[in-house]
Design an enzyme around this catalytic site. Sequence first.
Site, short mmCIF file in Angstrom:
data_model
loop_
_atom_site.label_atom_id
_atom_site.label_comp_id
_atom_site.label_asym_id
_atom_site.label_seq_id
_atom_site.Cartn_x
_atom_site.Cartn_y
_atom_site.Cartn_z
N GLY A 12 -22.58 -42.26 5.05
CA GLY A 12 -22.76 -42.81 3.70
C GLY A 12 -24.13 -43.42 3.54
O GLY A 12 -24.30 -44.47 2.92
N TYR A 155 -7.55 -50.30 -0.39
CA TYR A 155 -8.87 -50.64 0.17
C TYR A 155 -8.74 -51.74 1.23
O TYR A 155 -9.33 -51.64 2.32
CB TYR A 155 -9.77 -51.09 -0.99
CG TYR A 155 -11.20 -51.37 -0.61
CD1 TYR A 155 -12.10 -50.33 -0.38
CD2 TYR A 155 -11.67 -52.67 -0.52
CE1 TYR A 155 -13.42 -50.59 -0.05
CE2 TYR A 155 -12.99 -52.95 -0.20
CZ TYR A 155 -13.86 -51.90 0.03
OH TYR A 155 -15.18 -52.16 0.36
N LYS A 159 -9.76 -51.49 5.16
CA LYS A 159 -10.81 -52.34 5.74
C LYS A 159 -10.25 -53.25 6.84
O LYS A 159 -10.96 -53.59 7.78
CB LYS A 159 -11.48 -53.15 4.62
CG LYS A 159 -12.28 -52.27 3.64
CD LYS A 159 -13.40 -51.55 4.37
CE LYS A 159 -14.24 -50.68 3.46
NZ LYS A 159 -15.36 -50.03 4.15
P1 NAP Z 1 -21.81 -46.88 -2.65
O1 NAP Z 1 -23.03 -47.48 -3.26
O2 NAP Z 1 -20.75 -46.34 -3.55
O3 NAP Z 1 -22.26 -45.75 -1.60
C1 NAP Z 1 -21.29 -45.06 -0.87
C2 NAP Z 1 -21.96 -44.10 0.07
O4 NAP Z 1 -20.94 -43.52 0.89
C3 NAP Z 1 -22.66 -42.95 -0.63
O5 NAP Z 1 -23.80 -42.60 0.14
C4 NAP Z 1 -21.62 -41.83 -0.58
O6 NAP Z 1 -22.18 -40.52 -0.63
C5 NAP Z 1 -20.99 -42.09 0.77
N1 NAP Z 1 -19.64 -41.57 0.89
C6 NAP Z 1 -18.53 -41.91 0.22
N2 NAP Z 1 -17.48 -41.21 0.63
C7 NAP Z 1 -17.92 -40.38 1.61
C8 NAP Z 1 -17.32 -39.40 2.44
N3 NAP Z 1 -16.01 -39.11 2.33
N4 NAP Z 1 -18.09 -38.75 3.33
C9 NAP Z 1 -19.41 -39.02 3.45
N5 NAP Z 1 -20.04 -39.95 2.70
C10 NAP Z 1 -19.31 -40.62 1.79
O7 NAP Z 1 -21.07 -47.96 -1.74
P2 NAP Z 1 -21.62 -49.29 -1.05
O8 NAP Z 1 -21.39 -50.42 -1.97
O9 NAP Z 1 -22.96 -49.06 -0.47
O10 NAP Z 1 -20.56 -49.44 0.14
C11 NAP Z 1 -20.89 -49.05 1.46
C12 NAP Z 1 -19.81 -49.55 2.40
O11 NAP Z 1 -19.75 -50.97 2.31
C13 NAP Z 1 -18.42 -49.04 2.04
O12 NAP Z 1 -17.70 -48.80 3.22
C14 NAP Z 1 -17.81 -50.19 1.28
O13 NAP Z 1 -16.41 -50.20 1.35
C15 NAP Z 1 -18.43 -51.37 2.01
N6 NAP Z 1 -18.45 -52.59 1.23
C16 NAP Z 1 -19.11 -52.65 0.03
C17 NAP Z 1 -19.10 -53.84 -0.68
C18 NAP Z 1 -19.79 -53.97 -2.01
O14 NAP Z 1 -19.58 -55.00 -2.68
N7 NAP Z 1 -20.62 -53.02 -2.45
C19 NAP Z 1 -18.43 -54.95 -0.18
C20 NAP Z 1 -17.79 -54.86 1.04
C21 NAP Z 1 -17.81 -53.67 1.75
P3 NAP Z 1 -22.18 -39.66 -2.03
O15 NAP Z 1 -23.00 -40.45 -3.00
O16 NAP Z 1 -22.78 -38.36 -1.67
O17 NAP Z 1 -20.74 -39.59 -2.46
#
Ligand code: NAP
Length: 247
Positions: A12, A155, A159
């Site tokens: 990701g 979710y 997690k």
């Molecule tokens: P994001 O901006 O939506 O980015 C998600 C990334 O993951 C994108 O590069 C996407 O690729 C990739 N992805 C999603 N599903 C995939 C799959 N099945 N196979 C390969 N790649 C995949 O999300 P983010 O906010 O950066 O979150 C990143 C991580 O941090 C996640 O695990 C999320 O649960 C965790 N997190 C986020 C937050 C928050 O507030 N943002 C808080 C706590 C934890 P594509 O664009 O090509 O789909």
Amino acid sequence: MNQQRRVAMVSGGSRGIGRAVALELARDGYDVSFCYRSDEQAAGELEKSLTEIGARMLAVRADVVDPEAVRSWVSRTESALGPIDLVVNSAGITRDKPLLMMTDDEWHSVLDANLDGVYNVCRAAVFGMMKRKSGSIINISSVSGVYGNPTQTNYSASKAGIIGFSRALAKEVGRYQIRVNAVAPGFIDTDMTSGLSDKAKQNALAQIPLGRLGRAEEVAGLVSYLASDRAAYITAAVLQIDGGITI
Ligand code: NAP
């Protein structure tokens, strides 16, 4: 920059936290292999930025839900960049709904991407680390997995599963000098949270003592530290980075 470049894989990596992590690791002296699911444009932009930093890199379109695609990503990384020193699992999705309205697909798609995805990547990458008796794995969990969050049973379960998985694996592979840690961010300003309603954002902000969302770069800074030798004695840990959130 380190004298000898090391190799990191970031799932990701094309957007959000994964992207910030990939860039930070490249600045730390890592060559970076990242995977993404579908957004070619975002992946292309990151490729350019990594090259500008001077890192060797590999961008692979691979769905972490698909074990065969993940195995291929790992072996292509080893062929192109060399043995893998660090794995960061950041790929993840949300499909928020109250439990009574949740569909089977919304449940399974989140568990598949967030938890099976971590299993698939670690399963494919850890053997090389065990052979070399060295490595670090950092899995991005969430405060939702620590405390639970309404409308996020899927979710939060995924997690929390990542935390159990990380601790168990840390105990399993510690004798191979492989460290496994989880990072649990709070609300971070990325595409994932940009879709929240104004009301949901206000509610979130009211629970954050620091009064703002976190930045992806701040999470990347913690990952960079955890990956480094300064964290050589940290394993099986869950490090929260959440502005003090009290959900
Ligand atoms: P994001 O901006 O939506 O980015 C998600 C990334 O993951 C994108 O590069 C996407 O690729 C990739 N992805 C999603 N599903 C995939 C799959 N099945 N196979 C390969 N790649 C995949 O999300 P983010 O906010 O950066 O979150 C990143 C991580 O941090 C996640 O695990 C999320 O649960 C965790 N997190 C986020 C937050 C928050 O507030 N943002 C808080 C706590 C934890 P594509 O664009 O090509 O789909």
